[in-house]
Scaffold this active site. Structure first.
Site, short mmCIF file in Angstrom:
data_model
loop_
_atom_site.label_atom_id
_atom_site.label_comp_id
_atom_site.label_asym_id
_atom_site.label_seq_id
_atom_site.Cartn_x
_atom_site.Cartn_y
_atom_site.Cartn_z
N ARG A 50 5.63 2.06 8.91
CA ARG A 50 6.11 1.16 9.34
C ARG A 50 5.63 -0.39 8.22
O ARG A 50 4.80 -0.98 8.55
CB ARG A 50 6.26 0.41 10.96
CG ARG A 50 6.83 1.03 12.21
CD ARG A 50 6.53 0.81 12.59
NE ARG A 50 6.76 1.92 14.34
CZ ARG A 50 6.18 2.14 15.76
NH1 ARG A 50 4.65 1.67 15.00
NH2 ARG A 50 6.33 3.10 16.23
N ASP A 52 5.24 -2.73 6.06
CA ASP A 52 4.97 -4.78 5.92
C ASP A 52 5.91 -4.86 4.93
O ASP A 52 6.42 -3.91 4.29
CB ASP A 52 3.91 -4.92 5.62
CG ASP A 52 3.33 -5.02 6.39
OD1 ASP A 52 3.46 -4.93 8.05
OD2 ASP A 52 1.68 -5.43 7.10
N TYR A 110 -1.57 5.95 -0.73
CA TYR A 110 -0.64 4.22 -1.27
C TYR A 110 -1.35 4.00 -2.26
O TYR A 110 -2.22 4.85 -2.45
CB TYR A 110 -2.02 3.48 -0.33
CG TYR A 110 -0.35 3.66 1.19
CD1 TYR A 110 0.46 2.75 1.22
CD2 TYR A 110 -0.80 4.02 2.20
CE1 TYR A 110 0.94 2.65 3.10
CE2 TYR A 110 -0.30 3.83 3.52
CZ TYR A 110 0.68 3.42 3.60
OH TYR A 110 1.26 3.74 4.59
N ARG A 197 -4.49 -2.75 2.87
CA ARG A 197 -4.69 -4.27 1.91
C ARG A 197 -6.01 -4.87 1.99
O ARG A 197 -6.73 -5.81 1.17
CB ARG A 197 -3.40 -4.96 2.63
CG ARG A 197 -1.96 -4.67 1.94
CD ARG A 197 -0.69 -5.46 2.75
NE ARG A 197 -0.85 -7.01 2.97
CZ ARG A 197 -0.13 -6.99 3.37
NH1 ARG A 197 0.73 -6.48 4.38
NH2 ARG A 197 0.00 -8.88 2.99
#
Lengths: 252, 252
Positions: A50, A52, A110, A197
């Site tokens: 999910r 952001d 990522y 992040r």
């Protein structure tokens, strides 16, 4: 009834993230609508990640069930006729009906892009984080090294997250510099909320000389979000791929 | 009074091209307004290249006169505080008052990006042209070779253009493939209206096998726009840089 696994790429700029939210345009919502139109069934996908608001993807994964007879590998092409250009299905394959993209083990990768120069680059602004101060790449690489392996990443997780365990395994965490582009690639068996992040935000603090590389060990052991750096902005982040052991899945 | 030469980068997506047009948002218009606000003078720049709607730039050039005492090389940083993030001044230097960016000889370099794969890439959609059919890169390279040098490029120029001469010199025209990205780089002493996009559109026809590489000679010699391929879309094109012989300019 068949279950189809989709790989979906998107530019997250114009969406309120992946997950359906009332009154907001989300990637999941747009994919559900396009699939329902294409297949003339009421389709609700199950997403693997999910992402952001503002986060991009080259290969997020979603599954859904259908009674359609369209050959599975052709669904992605047909679906793209119903999707806007900032969302593109990349592949579609049939998987066993029990396959759940968040419950089956996977490797997620990522990529975070930083533009490191004195003046920003307009065409990169939506896909990278602009950092104008000098960065010590060697220090960032050293700091990254301490996070590889299985650890309790509680310090690298947004405080309001409710999960049973904050232990995760990072297989790879790489910092590369090519010209003015710094690319941080991280691969793991799963990530806590905002974990990538916060890792990037902390590595940027290391790059600027505000956190010593060795302090990463203390930050990890402290199990306290306030010890780590700030959460880096969403738009620098891209979910590159989610890999499943498909041989294993089809054997079971 | 001093004359300042600016290098300007921009994402052309949200603009009606470079040149000021009544009632439309253009890059020149936004730069004029930002400079006027910063310097508290009524500034109108002279641009080197009037890029079309949707075309991007890493280094377009604009000059303007000012009585300001801000050190020339600091103007770009100060200006960026008045510009939106999709336009960024990259440098600023003082030049002689007679310097005119379209009348002084220069080398202009453009880059055209093609995404060549079966499914489009969402985050590249604003900065590249998506081509899904197979492309013969060798044929495109051969075809490109025939255009290098000084030629009458009338066949590669939009029909409604009014110029005294359609002769231009191309110093370099290179076709490269890296993964699914095809990059066409062209450097010349000047380009006719839509010339780069018509060259690219013709090279794509060659890549698809609809025009033979050797036919480029016939197309050049025919001096007829209808012989060349279609005009490739604007959004794949980026003006990379405009180079002047600054040693020569400061000697005069």
């Amino acid at each position: 009834m068949r279950r189809i696994k989709l790989e979906v790429a998107y530019d997250g700029t114009n969406y309120h993230g992946w997950q359906v939210q009332p009154g907001k345009t989300t990637i999941e919502g747009v994919v559900n609508k396009a699939l329902s139109e294409l297949l003339q069934e009421d389709i609700t996908v199950i997403g693997a990640s999910r992402t952001d608001s503002g986060v991009h993807a080259k290969g997020n994964v979603a599954v859904f069930n259908t009674v359609s007879r369209i050959p599975p590998e052709k669904i992605c092409y047909a679906l793209n006729r119903y999707l806007p250009w900032d969302i593109r299905a990349q592949s579609s394959v049939e998987v066993p009906l029990w396959f759940h993209p968040r419950k089956v083990e996977s490797k997620k990768t990522y990529e975070y892009k930083i533009i490191n120069r004195n003046i920003a680059v307009p065409t990169e602004r939506l896909y990278s984080h602009f950092v104008y101060y000098d960065m010590d790449i060697g220090a960032m690489e050293e700091a990254a090294g301490y996070l590889v392996g299985e650890h309790d990443f509680k310090s690298f997780c947004s405080v309001n997250t409710q999960v049973s365990s904050t232990v995760r395994r990072i297989y790879k965490l790489q910092v590369e510099k090519e010209g003015y582009l710094i690319k941080i690639t991280v691969c793991g068996n799963g990530f806590l909320y905002n974990m990538v992040r916060i890792i990037v935000g902390t590595l940027i603090e290391v790059g600027r000389g505000r956190i010593a590389p060795k302090d990463m060990v203390k930050i990890l052991k402290g199990l306290d979000r306030s010890l780590a750096g700030p959460t880096a902005p969403a738009h620098g982040l891209t979910l590159s791929c989610i890999e499943y052991d498909m041989n294993q899945i089809f054997k079971e």
